[in-house]
Structure formats: C-alpha cells, structure tokens
Design a protein around this motif. Structure first.
Motif, PDB file in Angstrom:
ATOM      1  N   LEU A 171       0.829  -1.197   0.000  1.00  0.00           N
ATOM      2  CA  LEU A 171       0.000   0.000   0.000  1.00  0.00           C
ATOM      3  C   LEU A 171       0.868   1.253   0.000  1.00  0.00           C
ATOM      4  O   LEU A 171       0.520   2.250  -0.615  1.00  0.00           O
ATOM      5  N   TRP A 177       1.586   2.844  -4.132  1.00  0.00           N
ATOM      6  CA  TRP A 177       0.378   3.662  -3.975  1.00  0.00           C
ATOM      7  C   TRP A 177      -0.132   4.150  -5.327  1.00  0.00           C
ATOM      8  O   TRP A 177      -1.334   4.193  -5.555  1.00  0.00           O
ATOM      9  N   ALA A 218      -3.206   9.372  -6.601  1.00  0.00           N
ATOM     10  CA  ALA A 218      -1.873   9.326  -5.989  1.00  0.00           C
ATOM     11  C   ALA A 218      -1.166  10.665  -6.100  1.00  0.00           C
ATOM     12  O   ALA A 218      -0.352  11.005  -5.243  1.00  0.00           O
ATOM     13  N   ARG A 228      -1.502  10.773  -0.151  1.00  0.00           N
ATOM     14  CA  ARG A 228      -0.493   9.814   0.294  1.00  0.00           C
ATOM     15  C   ARG A 228      -1.059   9.085   1.514  1.00  0.00           C
ATOM     16  O   ARG A 228      -1.589   9.725   2.433  1.00  0.00           O
ATOM     17  N   PRO A 229      -0.943   7.747   1.570  1.00  0.00           N
ATOM     18  CA  PRO A 229      -1.418   7.033   2.763  1.00  0.00           C
ATOM     19  C   PRO A 229      -0.477   7.309   3.933  1.00  0.00           C
ATOM     20  O   PRO A 229       0.739   7.295   3.781  1.00  0.00           O
ATOM     21  N   VAL A 268      -8.150  -0.309  -2.400  1.00  0.00           N
ATOM     22  CA  VAL A 268      -7.293  -0.739  -1.297  1.00  0.00           C
ATOM     23  C   VAL A 268      -7.738  -2.106  -0.783  1.00  0.00           C
ATOM     24  O   VAL A 268      -6.913  -2.982  -0.520  1.00  0.00           O
TER      25      VAL A 268
END
Length: 168
Positions: A36, A40, A49, A53-54, A91
């Motif tokens: 992940l 991403w 993206a 941002r995770p 996800v």
C-alpha cells in the motif's frame, strides 16, 4: 563469525534482504500490506496518488474494520472526499477482503511540509554532477584489464563515482 548460506545463484536480491525491515517499519504505522505504501500510484491510480499519500491505518478496538488516513492538501480534499469509495474498493482489493471500512482525509496547507512544498508525486531526479576528466581517465585506466565490455564500463562508472565522492 556468521555462517554463510549456500546459494546456487551467488547473490541475494536486495528486495529479499530488505523485506523484513520494510514490513516491520510499515507495520508500526498499521500497514499490514507494505504494498500500500510502496505501490500507492498503481493501487489508487495516478490522479488520486498525485494528490494524496497514505499515512496510517488505525484499527478499532472491536476489530470491525480499519480506518485508512490519507494526507492531502486543502485544495484537493473535496475531490478526494468524492473519490473515497473508489479508493476504499481499490485498497480492499489489495488486501483481498474488506479490511478498510473508512477513509479519513487529513489536510495540510500547501505550505506544509518540506519547506513550503507538500509533494505527493515522485520526486525529481537529482542533477548528475559533471565528472572531472582526470577522474574519468583514472577509472577507465584502472578497469582496462577487464575483458567483458559491459562489466568494464560498469566498473569504470562505479570507480568514477567513488573517486568523485572522495574528492569532495
């Protein structure tokens, strides 16, 4: 002295050496799937993206679904808010089950991180310093006895880089 492993290939891939460390670092932020973080762009799509941002995955006390926190700038937050369900579906496809129940969007100012720049895309390549012709000649001369052309060129570039760093 550590015992050597017998290997038929001679070398071990860097990715296999770093997998454990990457997993440990990403699990500390709640990411059971380090993919992940590292992929991403492929998971969320280029448009999402580029604006997000995770950051973290938080698990509820009851264990009923996790919350994915995404970082974005204030200008992109409304667009990302509308795309939440699409991102959640992508996800969850990585996890293979409905692991993410909610997505939380965290905003930062456009003048947030990194001295005024919140960068979400891939960074720009660093400019390559011009090599000194004397250093280049020394590296080429040192590798002259190597018979294989490709290996000789690679070793010359490596030597040139090492000599450039030591002369700074």
């Amino acid at each position: 002295m550590p015992q050597r492993r017998a290997s038929t290939k001679g070398f071990t891939r860097t990715s296999s050496l770093l997998t454990g460390r990457i997993r440990t670092a990403s699990e500390s932020r709640g990411f059971a799937q380090s993919r992940l973080l590292t992929q991403w762009t492929e998971i969320a799509g280029e448009d999402i993206a580029a604006m997000s941002r995770p950051v973290e995955i938080g698990y509820a006390r009851g264990g009923m679904g996790a919350t994915l926190t995404l970082l974005t700038t204030g200008a992109h937050a409304p667009v990302l808010e509308m795309e939440k369900e699409k991102v959640r579906a992508r996800v969850n496809a990585v996890y293979g089950y409905n692991a993410i129940a909610r997505i939380r969007i965290t905003q930062t100012a456009a003048t947030g991180f990194d001295e005024g720049r919140a960068v979400f895309g891939p960074g720009k390549a660093a400019p390559v310093a011009a090599a000194d012709s004397e250093i280049r000649r020394a590296a080429v001369e040192t590798t002259r006895p190597v018979e294989d052309d490709g290996l000789r060129e690679a070793l010359a570039r490596l030597g040139e880089n090492i000599l450039n760093r030591t002369n700074r």
